[in-house]
Design an enzyme around this catalytic site. Structure first.
Site, short mmCIF file in Angstrom:
data_model
loop_
_atom_site.label_atom_id
_atom_site.label_comp_id
_atom_site.label_asym_id
_atom_site.label_seq_id
_atom_site.Cartn_x
_atom_site.Cartn_y
_atom_site.Cartn_z
N ASP A 15 -33.00 36.23 -18.30
CA ASP A 15 -32.43 37.22 -17.36
C ASP A 15 -32.22 38.58 -18.05
OD1 ASP A 15 -32.18 34.90 -15.78
OD2 ASP A 15 -30.07 34.63 -16.33
N GLU A 222 -32.77 35.42 -5.47
CA GLU A 222 -31.79 35.84 -6.50
C GLU A 222 -32.43 36.91 -7.37
OE1 GLU A 222 -30.98 32.26 -8.78
OE2 GLU A 222 -32.98 32.24 -9.67
O1 FUB Z 1 -29.64 32.23 -15.87
C1 FUB Z 1 -28.97 31.59 -14.81
C2 FUB Z 1 -29.57 31.93 -13.51
O2 FUB Z 1 -30.95 31.55 -13.51
C3 FUB Z 1 -29.60 33.39 -13.16
O3 FUB Z 1 -28.37 33.92 -12.79
C4 FUB Z 1 -30.64 33.35 -12.10
O4 FUB Z 1 -31.11 34.59 -11.69
C5 FUB Z 1 -31.71 32.49 -12.76
O5 FUB Z 1 -32.50 33.23 -13.66
#
Ligand code: FUB
Length: 323
Positions: A15, A222
């Site tokens: 991320d 997301e």
């Molecule tokens: O790294 C944890 C979670 O996985 C992130 O918040 C999401 O966007 C995904 O990458």
């Protein structure tokens, strides 16, 4: 840099939110670890406990500096578990780290921690941002105003809310109803609260209709990011269970945005996530995959590659190398 390169082979980090502060590139990642928690659709296996920051003097051929732990779950009074995606913004010489974390009731909120330096340490506020929910904050600055964009479905809990209020029972729209949207809100002058009710960041299709919940190869899941190119706002995001990074464009920061296409095809690993930043005169896509861990989806490695635009402002699709 036309070939993607791994940014920090020594450790598993994901991320990546990249920024240029004082002429250096700083990358704020999630810090993956092997918690032994079995993989599930809730994302329980992503049980991260701290953040590091990695910096580069030169992103093309420089070596990374790991500045160590800048914030730990143990420092956060309201912490339950799972430090997920974060981002950092600078205002008047102070640095604000916005992060995703579950509280003691296993509900995700957004937190803020403050530092005088981009490499921390960051001191967290006593409580999460009032009225915040879900995950994956990113912050976009323009004309002295700062906007936070956030949200994520499934394990990110966005389906538990409508109109910024918690539902009694989580609910997804039907497949033929408008998809759940990322949220956008201006931050207050102190950078610690929403200055307004978060609004839906709506993505329209080629006919001007909102993307539907069942349109899983295009709808928001997301991993929000916002950048500006040639006077237009580019909102980019992950489609989650269809594993693409896509983008949508608008003339107005609040939208509506129009779906444009795929930035990155699926990578090895379930999640895909990114940031897009101009460094000197080139644009770069920072992202992650699970190739170095042999495909273990909770042990991800950060990468960077140059991102290119076509003359009409569309982004050239990059191959992720996954399925
Ligand atoms: O790294 C944890 C979670 O996985 C992130 O918040 C999401 O966007 C995904 O990458």
């Amino acid at each position: 840099m036309k070939t993607p390169k791994y940014l920090f082979p020594k450790d598993y980090m994901a991320d990546p939110s990249a920024h240029v502060f004082n002429g250096k590139v700083y990358i704020y990642p999630s810090h993956d670890r092997d918690s032994g928690i079995p993989e599930n659709d809730n994302g329980d296996h992503f049980d991260m406990r701290d953040y590091h920051v990695i910096s580069f003097d030169n992103i093309e051929n420089g070596n990374p500096t790991d500045h160590g732990v800048i914030l730990s779950v143990d420092d956060i009074a309201w912490a339950g578990r799972q430090l997920w995606d974060s981002d950092v913004a600078e205002k008047n010489g102070k640095y604000y780290l916005y992060f995703s974390l579950k509280d003691k009731n296993d509900v995700f909120h957004l937190g803020v921690a403050i530092s005088d330096k981009p490499d921390g340490k960051f001191i967290p506020q006593e409580n999460p941002i009032k009225g915040s929910y879900s995950i994956d904050p990113c912050v976009f600055a323009e004309n002295g105003e700062y906007y936070i964009i956030f949200g994520g479905i499934w394990g990110g809990q966005l389906q538990r809310y409508r109109n910024n209020k918690a539902l009694e029972i989580a609910a997804f729209p039907a497949d033929n109803e408008p998809a759940l949207c990322a949220k956008i809100a201006r931050l207050n002058a102190a950078m610690l609260e929403f200055a307004e009710e978060p609004r839906d960041l709506v993505i329209l299709d080629e006919n001007g209709k909102p993307l539907m919940q069942g349109d899983t190869t295009r709808r928001f899941f997301e991993a929000s990011w916002l950048h500006k190119y040639n006077g237009k706002y580019y909102f980019s995001y992950s489609t989650g269970d269809t594993h693409r990074l896509c983008y949508a464009v608008s003339d107005n920061i609040y939208g509506p945005y129009t779906y444009m296409g795929v930035i990155l095809t699926p990578v090895v690993g379930w999640t895909t996530h990114h940031s897009i930043v101009k460094i000197n005169d080139k644009w770069y896509l920072f992202h992650h995959d699970s190739v170095p861990s042999g495909g273990q989806t909770w042990l991800r490695s950060m990468k960077v590659v140059e991102l290119e635009y076509n003359p009409d402002g569309t982004i050239k699709t990059i191959e992720g190398g996954g399925e």
